[in-house]
Design a protein around this motif. Sequence first.
Motif, PDB file in Angstrom:
ATOM      1  N   ALA A  83       0.827  -1.212   0.000  1.00  0.00           N
ATOM      2  CA  ALA A  83       0.000   0.000   0.000  1.00  0.00           C
ATOM      3  C   ALA A  83       0.861   1.261   0.000  1.00  0.00           C
ATOM      4  CB  ALA A  83      -0.921  -0.002   1.219  1.00  0.00           C
ATOM      5  N   ASN A  84       0.470   2.196  -0.860  1.00  0.00           N
ATOM      6  CA  ASN A  84       1.192   3.465  -0.951  1.00  0.00           C
ATOM      7  C   ASN A  84       0.930   4.327   0.270  1.00  0.00           C
ATOM      8  OD1 ASN A  84       0.417   2.803  -4.044  1.00  0.00           O
ATOM      9  ND2 ASN A  84       2.436   3.699  -3.852  1.00  0.00           N
ATOM     10  N   LYS A  85       1.932   5.078   0.649  1.00  0.00           N
ATOM     11  CA  LYS A  85       1.787   6.051   1.734  1.00  0.00           C
ATOM     12  C   LYS A  85       1.551   7.394   1.068  1.00  0.00           C
ATOM     13  CE  LYS A  85       4.098   8.072   5.698  1.00  0.00           C
ATOM     14  NZ  LYS A  85       5.263   8.088   6.564  1.00  0.00           N
ATOM     15  N   VAL A  86       0.321   7.858   1.088  1.00  0.00           N
ATOM     16  CA  VAL A  86      -0.022   9.086   0.379  1.00  0.00           C
ATOM     17  C   VAL A  86      -0.288  10.241   1.336  1.00  0.00           C
ATOM     18  CG1 VAL A  86      -0.887   7.942  -1.693  1.00  0.00           C
ATOM     19  CG2 VAL A  86      -2.430   8.342   0.231  1.00  0.00           C
ATOM     20  N   ASP A  87       0.177  10.085   2.568  1.00  0.00           N
ATOM     21  CA  ASP A  87      -0.059  11.130   3.573  1.00  0.00           C
ATOM     22  C   ASP A  87       1.252  11.600   4.212  1.00  0.00           C
ATOM     23  OD1 ASP A  87       0.489   8.797   4.920  1.00  0.00           O
ATOM     24  OD2 ASP A  87      -1.154   8.999   6.355  1.00  0.00           O
ATOM     25  N   TRP A  88       2.272  11.803   3.369  1.00  0.00           N
ATOM     26  CA  TRP A  88       3.549  12.298   3.887  1.00  0.00           C
ATOM     27  C   TRP A  88       3.357  13.685   4.484  1.00  0.00           C
ATOM     28  CZ3 TRP A  88       7.816   9.471   4.485  1.00  0.00           C
ATOM     29  CH2 TRP A  88       7.935   8.294   3.759  1.00  0.00           C
ATOM     30  N   GLU A  89       3.991  13.917   5.602  1.00  0.00           N
ATOM     31  CA  GLU A  89       3.953  15.220   6.253  1.00  0.00           C
ATOM     32  C   GLU A  89       5.388  15.705   6.440  1.00  0.00           C
ATOM     33  OE1 GLU A  89       1.697  15.092   9.838  1.00  0.00           O
ATOM     34  OE2 GLU A  89      -0.089  14.333   8.835  1.00  0.00           O
ATOM     35  N   PRO A  90       5.575  17.002   6.590  1.00  0.00           N
ATOM     36  CA  PRO A  90       6.936  17.520   6.798  1.00  0.00           C
ATOM     37  C   PRO A  90       7.625  16.813   7.969  1.00  0.00           C
ATOM     38  CG  PRO A  90       5.414  19.317   6.418  1.00  0.00           C
ATOM     39  CD  PRO A  90       4.585  18.074   6.533  1.00  0.00           C
ATOM     40  N   ASN A  91       8.890  16.523   7.778  1.00  0.00           N
ATOM     41  CA  ASN A  91       9.763  15.881   8.763  1.00  0.00           C
ATOM     42  C   ASN A  91       9.413  14.431   9.063  1.00  0.00           C
ATOM     43  OD1 ASN A  91      11.327  18.246   9.092  1.00  0.00           O
ATOM     44  ND2 ASN A  91       9.720  19.065  10.422  1.00  0.00           N
ATOM     45  N   ALA A  92       8.531  13.820   8.285  1.00  0.00           N
ATOM     46  CA  ALA A  92       8.250  12.389   8.461  1.00  0.00           C
ATOM     47  C   ALA A  92       9.467  11.607   7.979  1.00  0.00           C
ATOM     48  CB  ALA A  92       7.013  11.994   7.677  1.00  0.00           C
ATOM     49  N   PRO A  93       9.900  10.609   8.733  1.00  0.00           N
ATOM     50  CA  PRO A  93      11.099   9.849   8.331  1.00  0.00           C
ATOM     51  C   PRO A  93      10.830   8.976   7.104  1.00  0.00           C
ATOM     52  CG  PRO A  93      10.124   8.887  10.286  1.00  0.00           C
ATOM     53  CD  PRO A  93       9.356  10.140  10.005  1.00  0.00           C
ATOM     54  N   PHE A  94      11.786   8.945   6.192  1.00  0.00           N
ATOM     55  CA  PHE A  94      11.774   8.096   5.002  1.00  0.00           C
ATOM     56  C   PHE A  94      12.881   7.081   5.218  1.00  0.00           C
ATOM     57  CE2 PHE A  94      13.143   6.839   0.821  1.00  0.00           C
ATOM     58  CZ  PHE A  94      11.984   6.770   0.069  1.00  0.00           C
ATOM     59  N   ASP A  95      12.565   5.787   5.194  1.00  0.00           N
ATOM     60  CA  ASP A  95      13.615   4.801   5.436  1.00  0.00           C
ATOM     61  C   ASP A  95      13.673   3.759   4.325  1.00  0.00           C
ATOM     62  OD1 ASP A  95      11.615   2.926   5.937  1.00  0.00           O
ATOM     63  OD2 ASP A  95      11.879   2.956   8.111  1.00  0.00           O
ATOM     64  N   TYR A  96      14.484   2.756   4.522  1.00  0.00           N
ATOM     65  CA  TYR A  96      14.739   1.743   3.504  1.00  0.00           C
ATOM     66  C   TYR A  96      13.465   0.992   3.110  1.00  0.00           C
ATOM     67  CZ  TYR A  96      14.595  -1.881   7.113  1.00  0.00           C
ATOM     68  OH  TYR A  96      14.209  -2.730   8.104  1.00  0.00           O
ATOM     69  N   ARG A  97      12.511   0.855   4.012  1.00  0.00           N
ATOM     70  CA  ARG A  97      11.254   0.176   3.678  1.00  0.00           C
ATOM     71  C   ARG A  97      10.434   0.997   2.685  1.00  0.00           C
ATOM     72  NH1 ARG A  97      10.726  -0.948   9.918  1.00  0.00           N
ATOM     73  NH2 ARG A  97      11.215   1.248   9.724  1.00  0.00           N
ATOM     74  N   ASP A  98      10.488   2.305   2.816  1.00  0.00           N
ATOM     75  CA  ASP A  98       9.804   3.174   1.856  1.00  0.00           C
ATOM     76  C   ASP A  98      10.466   3.072   0.488  1.00  0.00           C
ATOM     77  OD1 ASP A  98       7.914   4.295   3.754  1.00  0.00           O
ATOM     78  OD2 ASP A  98       9.624   5.407   4.580  1.00  0.00           O
ATOM     79  N   ALA A  99      11.778   3.064   0.475  1.00  0.00           N
ATOM     80  CA  ALA A  99      12.522   2.929  -0.785  1.00  0.00           C
ATOM     81  C   ALA A  99      12.182   1.602  -1.455  1.00  0.00           C
ATOM     82  CB  ALA A  99      14.024   3.019  -0.526  1.00  0.00           C
ATOM     83  N   ALA A 100      12.159   0.529  -0.676  1.00  0.00           N
ATOM     84  CA  ALA A 100      11.846  -0.797  -1.218  1.00  0.00           C
ATOM     85  C   ALA A 100      10.418  -0.838  -1.760  1.00  0.00           C
ATOM     86  CB  ALA A 100      12.042  -1.858  -0.144  1.00  0.00           C
ATOM     87  N   ARG A 101       9.481  -0.210  -1.083  1.00  0.00           N
ATOM     88  CA  ARG A 101       8.090  -0.199  -1.528  1.00  0.00           C
ATOM     89  C   ARG A 101       7.961   0.511  -2.879  1.00  0.00           C
ATOM     90  NH1 ARG A 101       6.119   2.747   2.075  1.00  0.00           N
ATOM     91  NH2 ARG A 101       6.053   4.643   0.855  1.00  0.00           N
ATOM     92  N   LEU A 102       8.590   1.680  -3.006  1.00  0.00           N
ATOM     93  CA  LEU A 102       8.495   2.432  -4.258  1.00  0.00           C
ATOM     94  C   LEU A 102       9.034   1.626  -5.435  1.00  0.00           C
ATOM     95  CD1 LEU A 102       9.584   6.004  -3.105  1.00  0.00           C
ATOM     96  CD2 LEU A 102       7.268   5.218  -3.632  1.00  0.00           C
ATOM     97  N   GLU A 103      10.174   1.004  -5.230  1.00  0.00           N
ATOM     98  CA  GLU A 103      10.817   0.247  -6.311  1.00  0.00           C
ATOM     99  C   GLU A 103      10.077  -1.058  -6.601  1.00  0.00           C
ATOM    100  OE1 GLU A 103      13.898   1.165  -7.842  1.00  0.00           O
ATOM    101  OE2 GLU A 103      14.959   2.350  -6.365  1.00  0.00           O
ATOM    102  N   SER A 104       9.661  -1.742  -5.564  1.00  0.00           N
ATOM    103  CA  SER A 104       8.988  -3.033  -5.726  1.00  0.00           C
ATOM    104  C   SER A 104       7.648  -2.884  -6.437  1.00  0.00           C
ATOM    105  CB  SER A 104       8.798  -3.680  -4.359  1.00  0.00           C
ATOM    106  OG  SER A 104       8.010  -4.833  -4.461  1.00  0.00           O
ATOM    107  N   ASN A 105       6.867  -1.896  -6.037  1.00  0.00           N
ATOM    108  CA  ASN A 105       5.565  -1.696  -6.671  1.00  0.00           C
ATOM    109  C   ASN A 105       5.705  -1.408  -8.163  1.00  0.00           C
ATOM    110  OD1 ASN A 105       4.167  -2.181  -4.312  1.00  0.00           O
ATOM    111  ND2 ASN A 105       3.778  -0.026  -3.866  1.00  0.00           N
ATOM    112  N   LEU A 106       6.667  -0.585  -8.524  1.00  0.00           N
ATOM    113  CA  LEU A 106       6.872  -0.293  -9.943  1.00  0.00           C
ATOM    114  C   LEU A 106       7.339  -1.531 -10.698  1.00  0.00           C
ATOM    115  CD1 LEU A 106       8.483   3.254  -9.919  1.00  0.00           C
ATOM    116  CD2 LEU A 106       6.282   2.601 -10.896  1.00  0.00           C
ATOM    117  N   ALA A 107       8.200  -2.324 -10.075  1.00  0.00           N
ATOM    118  CA  ALA A 107       8.681  -3.547 -10.722  1.00  0.00           C
ATOM    119  C   ALA A 107       7.523  -4.509 -10.974  1.00  0.00           C
ATOM    120  CB  ALA A 107       9.760  -4.207  -9.868  1.00  0.00           C
ATOM    121  N   LEU A 108       6.617  -4.646 -10.021  1.00  0.00           N
ATOM    122  CA  LEU A 108       5.457  -5.522 -10.203  1.00  0.00           C
ATOM    123  C   LEU A 108       4.604  -5.068 -11.385  1.00  0.00           C
ATOM    124  CD1 LEU A 108       4.358  -5.976  -6.474  1.00  0.00           C
ATOM    125  CD2 LEU A 108       5.326  -7.746  -7.964  1.00  0.00           C
TER     126      LEU A 108
END
Length: 133
Positions: A83-108
């Motif tokens: 599931a996409n995270k579509v509610d990013w707010e300022p200063n919310a942490p972006f980590d390796y799981r977010d990076a993996a989700r973005l890349e994995s979803n596009l690959a699928l």
Amino acid sequence: MADWVEPVLEWSPSDFYNYGDLNRVENNTEVVADLISHFGTLPAIVTVPNRTMKRIEFADSLNRVENNQDLLRQRFTPVGWLANKVDWEPNAPFDYRDAARLESNLALLYFYYHGNYEARQYCGMVTCGEEVI
């Protein structure tokens, strides 16, 4: 059409995410959108595939990237979609799981639509002249 850039699917907590990684996600978003356009109309997406070291990403940019992916999956949601995270707010942490989700979803999406595009059969018609022999 842009060329598919092989995604990084294995992210670990010690990996660093930089502008080149987000450019790859944006580029691959364009590629998937182009593939989907062969099967029907697609809502307009906005991509920014030309970041440099001098650009700082904000929450609205991450929301746009996630919303683009959400739009791309409306026609077909592959098994394994995160599931996409579509509610990013300022200063919310972006980590390796977010990076993996973005890349994995596009690959699928890419492997599904690319496979269907390659398997698509073409047919046509030849029209010859009507001149007397």
